[in-house]
Design an enzyme around this catalytic site. Structure first.
Site, PDB file in Angstrom:
ATOM      1  N   HIS A   1     -21.174   4.929  27.212  1.00 17.72           N
ATOM      2  CA  HIS A   1     -19.904   5.724  27.143  1.00 17.72           C
ATOM      3  C   HIS A   1     -20.155   7.233  27.124  1.00 17.72           C
ATOM      4  O   HIS A   1     -20.701   7.687  26.101  1.00 17.72           O
ATOM      5  CB  HIS A   1     -19.270   5.108  25.719  1.00 17.72           C
ATOM      6  CG  HIS A   1     -19.032   3.745  25.617  1.00 17.72           C
ATOM      7  ND1 HIS A   1     -17.789   3.079  26.255  1.00 17.72           N
ATOM      8  CD2 HIS A   1     -19.732   2.807  25.275  1.00 17.72           C
ATOM      9  CE1 HIS A   1     -17.887   1.921  26.107  1.00 17.72           C
ATOM     10  NE2 HIS A   1     -19.129   1.488  25.410  1.00 17.72           N
TER      11      HIS A   1
ATOM     12  N   GLU B   1     -11.280   6.562   1.404  1.00 20.79           N
ATOM     13  CA  GLU B   1     -10.067   6.184   1.068  1.00 20.79           C
ATOM     14  C   GLU B   1      -9.395   6.659  -0.362  1.00 20.79           C
ATOM     15  O   GLU B   1      -8.162   6.553  -0.523  1.00 20.79           O
ATOM     16  CB  GLU B   1     -10.143   4.462   0.868  1.00 20.79           C
ATOM     17  CG  GLU B   1      -8.934   3.712   0.565  1.00 20.79           C
ATOM     18  CD  GLU B   1      -7.773   3.849   1.879  1.00 20.79           C
ATOM     19  OE1 GLU B   1      -6.647   3.379   1.405  1.00 20.79           O
ATOM     20  OE2 GLU B   1      -8.075   4.387   2.888  1.00 20.79           O
TER      21      GLU B   1
ATOM     22  N   GLU C   1      -4.976   7.674  11.616  1.00 19.44           N
ATOM     23  CA  GLU C   1      -5.096   6.193  11.099  1.00 19.44           C
ATOM     24  C   GLU C   1      -4.699   5.277  12.289  1.00 19.44           C
ATOM     25  O   GLU C   1      -3.387   5.155  12.780  1.00 19.44           O
ATOM     26  CB  GLU C   1      -4.271   5.658   9.748  1.00 19.44           C
ATOM     27  CG  GLU C   1      -4.505   4.394   9.377  1.00 19.44           C
ATOM     28  CD  GLU C   1      -3.581   4.100   8.199  1.00 19.44           C
ATOM     29  OE1 GLU C   1      -3.703   4.617   7.230  1.00 19.44           O
ATOM     30  OE2 GLU C   1      -2.694   3.282   8.129  1.00 19.44           O
TER      31      GLU C   1
ATOM     32  N   ARG D   1       0.904  -1.112   0.042  1.00 21.48           N
ATOM     33  CA  ARG D   1       0.196  -0.015   0.081  1.00 21.48           C
ATOM     34  C   ARG D   1       0.996   1.277   0.106  1.00 21.48           C
ATOM     35  O   ARG D   1       1.532   1.393   0.953  1.00 21.48           O
ATOM     36  CB  ARG D   1      -0.843   0.028   1.290  1.00 21.48           C
ATOM     37  CG  ARG D   1      -1.819   1.169   1.579  1.00 21.48           C
ATOM     38  CD  ARG D   1      -2.681   1.399   0.396  1.00 21.48           C
ATOM     39  NE  ARG D   1      -3.549   2.618   0.639  1.00 21.48           N
ATOM     40  CZ  ARG D   1      -3.468   3.806   0.142  1.00 21.48           C
ATOM     41  NH1 ARG D   1      -2.472   4.116  -0.495  1.00 21.48           N
ATOM     42  NH2 ARG D   1      -4.210   4.734   0.378  1.00 21.48           N
TER      43      ARG D   1
ATOM     44  N   HIS E   1       3.436   7.373   5.529  1.00 21.85           N
ATOM     45  CA  HIS E   1       3.577   5.693   5.966  1.00 21.85           C
ATOM     46  C   HIS E   1       3.372   5.112   4.732  1.00 21.85           C
ATOM     47  O   HIS E   1       2.824   5.423   3.929  1.00 21.85           O
ATOM     48  CB  HIS E   1       2.658   5.442   7.342  1.00 21.85           C
ATOM     49  CG  HIS E   1       1.320   5.794   6.967  1.00 21.85           C
ATOM     50  ND1 HIS E   1       1.000   6.761   7.249  1.00 21.85           N
ATOM     51  CD2 HIS E   1       0.378   4.826   6.707  1.00 21.85           C
ATOM     52  CE1 HIS E   1      -0.383   6.753   6.785  1.00 21.85           C
ATOM     53  NE2 HIS E   1      -0.710   5.756   6.624  1.00 21.85           N
TER      54      HIS E   1
ATOM     55  N   HIS F   1     -26.803   0.309  26.194  1.00 25.49           N
ATOM     56  CA  HIS F   1     -26.704  -0.874  25.360  1.00 25.49           C
ATOM     57  C   HIS F   1     -25.914  -1.993  26.292  1.00 25.49           C
ATOM     58  O   HIS F   1     -25.367  -1.767  27.303  1.00 25.49           O
ATOM     59  CB  HIS F   1     -26.215  -0.514  24.072  1.00 25.49           C
ATOM     60  CG  HIS F   1     -24.800   0.105  24.209  1.00 25.49           C
ATOM     61  ND1 HIS F   1     -24.244   1.286  24.540  1.00 25.49           N
ATOM     62  CD2 HIS F   1     -23.507  -0.950  24.072  1.00 25.49           C
ATOM     63  CE1 HIS F   1     -22.914   1.237  24.690  1.00 25.49           C
ATOM     64  NE2 HIS F   1     -22.312   0.067  24.201  1.00 25.49           N
TER      65      HIS F   1
ATOM     66  N   GLU G   1     -19.457   4.669  20.119  1.00 25.92           N
ATOM     67  CA  GLU G   1     -18.963   3.448  19.846  1.00 25.92           C
ATOM     68  C   GLU G   1     -19.115   2.807  18.440  1.00 25.92           C
ATOM     69  O   GLU G   1     -20.123   2.690  18.192  1.00 25.92           O
ATOM     70  CB  GLU G   1     -19.485   2.339  20.971  1.00 25.92           C
ATOM     71  CG  GLU G   1     -18.967   0.954  20.871  1.00 25.92           C
ATOM     72  CD  GLU G   1     -19.726   0.055  21.822  1.00 25.92           C
ATOM     73  OE1 GLU G   1     -19.963  -1.154  21.364  1.00 25.92           O
ATOM     74  OE2 GLU G   1     -19.795   0.487  22.903  1.00 25.92           O
TER      75      GLU G   1
ATOM     76  N   HIS H   1      -2.695  11.105   5.256  1.00 23.69           N
ATOM     77  CA  HIS H   1      -4.147  11.198   5.458  1.00 23.69           C
ATOM     78  C   HIS H   1      -4.348  12.583   6.130  1.00 23.69           C
ATOM     79  O   HIS H   1      -3.638  13.031   6.842  1.00 23.69           O
ATOM     80  CB  HIS H   1      -5.106  10.259   6.093  1.00 23.69           C
ATOM     81  CG  HIS H   1      -4.776   9.102   5.570  1.00 23.69           C
ATOM     82  ND1 HIS H   1      -5.442   8.486   4.213  1.00 23.69           N
ATOM     83  CD2 HIS H   1      -4.072   7.910   6.123  1.00 23.69           C
ATOM     84  CE1 HIS H   1      -4.834   7.073   4.121  1.00 23.69           C
ATOM     85  NE2 HIS H   1      -4.132   6.478   5.259  1.00 23.69           N
TER      86      HIS H   1
ATOM     87  N   HIS I   1     -24.348  -0.781  29.647  1.00 20.07           N
ATOM     88  CA  HIS I   1     -23.496   0.294  29.905  1.00 20.07           C
ATOM     89  C   HIS I   1     -23.737   1.502  29.062  1.00 20.07           C
ATOM     90  O   HIS I   1     -24.378   1.299  28.223  1.00 20.07           O
ATOM     91  CB  HIS I   1     -22.173  -0.074  30.037  1.00 20.07           C
ATOM     92  CG  HIS I   1     -21.470  -0.755  28.571  1.00 20.07           C
ATOM     93  ND1 HIS I   1     -22.069  -1.876  28.117  1.00 20.07           N
ATOM     94  CD2 HIS I   1     -20.750  -0.024  27.798  1.00 20.07           C
ATOM     95  CE1 HIS I   1     -21.658  -1.961  27.017  1.00 20.07           C
ATOM     96  NE2 HIS I   1     -20.967  -0.943  26.492  1.00 20.07           N
TER      97      HIS I   1
ATOM     98  N   HIS J   1       2.167   7.175   1.492  1.00 25.17           N
ATOM     99  CA  HIS J   1       0.945   8.201   1.287  1.00 25.17           C
ATOM    100  C   HIS J   1       0.574   8.676   2.799  1.00 25.17           C
ATOM    101  O   HIS J   1       1.312   8.427   3.927  1.00 25.17           O
ATOM    102  CB  HIS J   1      -0.239   7.109   0.972  1.00 25.17           C
ATOM    103  CG  HIS J   1      -0.725   6.287   2.078  1.00 25.17           C
ATOM    104  ND1 HIS J   1      -0.122   5.131   2.212  1.00 25.17           N
ATOM    105  CD2 HIS J   1      -1.583   6.367   3.086  1.00 25.17           C
ATOM    106  CE1 HIS J   1      -0.607   4.141   2.958  1.00 25.17           C
ATOM    107  NE2 HIS J   1      -1.775   5.116   3.727  1.00 25.17           N
TER     108      HIS J   1
END
Length: 474
Positions: free
Chosen positions: A356, A244, A182, A173, A221, A400, A361, A178, A354, A176
Site C-alpha cells: 500500500h 479512549e 471516529e 455510550r 455524537h 505482504h 495497513e 473526540h 501486494h 461525547h
C-alpha cells in the site's frame, strides 16, 4: 502396464489391470522404502503437489503428520494450521533446532506456529506487528465494557488506534466528541447513533452487523445498544496515540463547570443543576428508545451529511479465492481520513502479494486463522500468525500477503487505512505489465523453461486481490 499415479495414501501406487502385478509392485515399493529409510523421504502431500507440479513425483521432503520433528524437511515453507490440525509447534526446521525445556505457554504457541518455527525466509530485526485484544485491559462499566489497542499496546500502530466496545440493550455510550475522527464497524447486534454537524444539522440512524459510521473530529455524537443480546463493535481513530480515556464527555464537562456558569448559559436557576452527575457517566444503562421519528427533538433539522454506510450490502468484487468490499471516500464521502476493505478469503486461499503506497495497513481479524509475511527491504522479512480478535500492522510500502491457514474455514479480515482512498499495488499485475525480457532477466536468467512458464502465467496482468486455492490436480 497402464495406470494413473495416486499420491493420496503417501505412496506412488499404480492402478493396474492385473491384480497380481499390482501386488508385486506394492511389495517392491515397500522394500525400496525400507532400504532407503522412508523417514527421511516421506511422500508429497497435496500442498506440495500443487506447488511443485510434476516435480512432486520425485522423492519428497515433507512430513504432514509430524511437521515439528527433527526429521521433518520442508524447504518450501508450507503453511501449517497448528490449531486446526491440533499440532504442538516446536522449534525444529530442516534438521536444526531443539525442544523446549523451560516454562511454556502452549496455547499461545499453537496460535503462533511461525513464531515458534519461523519460515527459513524470515530474516532481520523487524518490530512486532501483532497484538490481540485479549491482551488489552478492559474497562468494565454498567452494562458494557471497552478495551483498546493503541501505540501504547502495539508501538507499530502509529497511524490508527482501535477500540473494541460492547453495549447491552438500552445501554448508552454517552454524548461525547473526540480530537480524532471516529470510524466504526459493527461486529454483532444493532445500534442507534446520533450526531450533530457543524451547520446545526442532526443525524440519527439504526445500524446492524456489517454497517459503518464515521464522525469527523470534534463532531458530537452518542451510541446506544438496541439488540436484545447486546451490541459489539470496533472503533477506529485516525491517530495511533489516541486514548479512549481522553474523550470529551458531556457529564464530565458539566461536572467541571461552576453552576453559576451553567445557570447563565442555559438561562435557568443554578439549583436546577444540583443533582446532575458529579463525574462522567461514560457507559450507563438508559431508557429504551422508540422509533427514530418519535425520538426527533422539536425543531429537528436533518443533516445533509450521511454519517453511516452499509458496507456488507455493497456488491463485492468476487474472485477465485473470495470476496472484497472496499469502502472509502468514493462511496462513503464523509469518510475523509479512513478507508477500509472487507475481505472474505476462502479456505486455503491467499490475499495476493501486494503493498500500500499511501498508508499503513491496520488489520482486524474477525474470523479464522491467517499467516502474514511482511517484507521490509534490506533483507528483512518476518512472519506472523493471527486468529480472530487479533490486530495486525503492515507499515506503508512493505510487501505482504494474507494466507488463510485453514482448509475448511473462511477467513474474514478488515484492512483499514488512515487515508481517504484505498490503494494497493499488485505484484502479479506489476510483473505482468513489465516487459517480458526484463522479468526473465531478473528472475529466470538461467532457466528458460521456468521463465516461459512464469511469463505465460502472468500475461493477463490483471490484479486479483484474493487468489484461488492453487492446484495442479486434474
Amino acid at each position: 502396464m497402464r495406470g494413473a499415479i495416486n499420491h493420496e495414501m503417501g505412496l506412488p501406487v499404480l492402478r493396474l489391470r492385473s491384480i497380481s502385478n499390482s501386488v508385486i509392485l506394492v511389495l517392491l515399493a515397500w522394500s525400496l522404502l525400507i532400504v532407503n529409510d522412508c523417514s527421511a523421504f516421506p511422500s508429497p502431500d497435496r500442498q506440495s503437489q500443487r506447488l511443485l507440479g510434476t516435480q512432486a513425483q520425485s522423492p519428497a521432503i515433507l512430513f504432514r503428520d509430524k511437521p515439528f520433528t527433527p526429521g521433518h524437511r520442508d524447504p518450501y515453507d508450507h503453511r501449517l494450521d497448528s490449531v486446526g490440525q491440533d499440532l504442538e509447534p516446536l522449534p525444529f526446521r530442516n534438521g536444526n533446532g531443539a525442544t523446549f525445556q523451560g516454562p511454556r505457554n502452549r496455547d499461545r504457541e499453537r496460535q503462533n506456529p511461525d513464531l515458534v518455527r519461523p519460515p527459513s525466509t524470515d530474516h532481520g530485526n523487524m518490530a512486532n506487528m501483532r497484538w490481540s485484544f485479549a491482551d488489552s485491559h478492559i474497562r468494565i462499566e454498567e452494562g458494557g465494557w471497552t478495551r483498546q489497542t493503541t501505540i501504547r499496546e502495539l508501538p507499530t500502530s502509529k497511524q490508527l488506534a482501535g477500540v473494541n466496545m460492547r453495549l447491552e440493550k438500552g445501554v448508552i455510550r454517552e454524548l461525547h466528541w473526540h480530537t480524532e475522527a471516529e470510524w466504526a464497524y459493527i461486529l454483532s447486534g444493532k445500534l442507534r447513533v446520533t450526531a450533530l454537524d457543524t451547520e446545526g444539522g442532526s443525524f440519527m440512524d439504526d445500524l446492524e452487523e456489517g454497517d459503518l459510521w464515521y464522525f469527523p473530529a470534534g463532531h458530537p455524537h452518542s451510541l446506544q445498544g438496541l439488540s436484545p443480546n447486546g451490541t459489539e463493535f470496533l472503533l477506529i481513530f485516525d491517530d495511533g496515540g489516541f486514548s479512549e480515556e481522553s474523550t470529551f464527555i458531556l457529564t464530565d464537562w458539566l461536572a467541571r463547570t461552576p453552576k453559576s456558569v451553567l445557570s447563565e448559559n442555559f438561562g435557568l436557576a443554578p439549583e436546577i443543576f444540583d443533582r446532575i452527575p458529579k463525574s462522567e457517566k461514560y457507559i450507563f444503562q438508559g431508557s429504551l428508545p422508540s422509533d427514530i421519528k418519535k425520538e426527533r427533538p422539536p425543531g429537528f433539522k436533518k443533516s445533509k451529511y450521511q454519517f453511516t454506510h452499509k458496507m456488507l450490502e455493497q456488491e463485492p468484487l468476487r474472485t477465485a479465492g473470495g470476496e472484497v468490499r472496499i469502502t472509502d471516500s468514493t462511496n462513503f464521502p464523509v469518510s475523509k481520513t479512513v478507508a477500509a476493505a472487507h475481505l472474505r478469503i476462502n479456505p486455503g486461499a491467499i490475499r495476493e502479494m501486494h503493498w500500500h503506497p499511501n498508508a499503513d495497513e491496520w488489520s482486524y481479524f474477525k474470523k479464522g486463522r491467517a499467516r502474514v509475511t511482511i517484507f521490509a527491504a534490506e533483507g528483512t522479512a518476518r512472519t506472523f500468525d493471527y486468529v480472530a480478535g487479533d490486530v495486525g500492522i503492515v507499515p506503508q510500502n512493505m510487501g505482504h500477503f494474507i494466507e488463510n491457514l485453514s482448509e475448511e474455514e473462511p477467513l474474514e479480515v478488515l484492512e483499514i487505512f488512515r487515508s481517504d482512498k484505498f490503494q494497493d499495488f499488485s505484484l502479479f499485475q506489476w510483473l505482468g505489465e513489465t516487459p517480458r525480457r526484463m522479468v526473465a532477466d531478473h528472475l529466470f536468467a538461467s532457466d528458460k523453461e521456468a521463465a516461459d512458464t512464469f511469463l505465460k502465467q502472468i500475461q493477463s496482468a490483471e490484479k486479483e486481490p484474493i487468489k484461488g486455492k492453487f492446484s495442479t490436480e486434474a
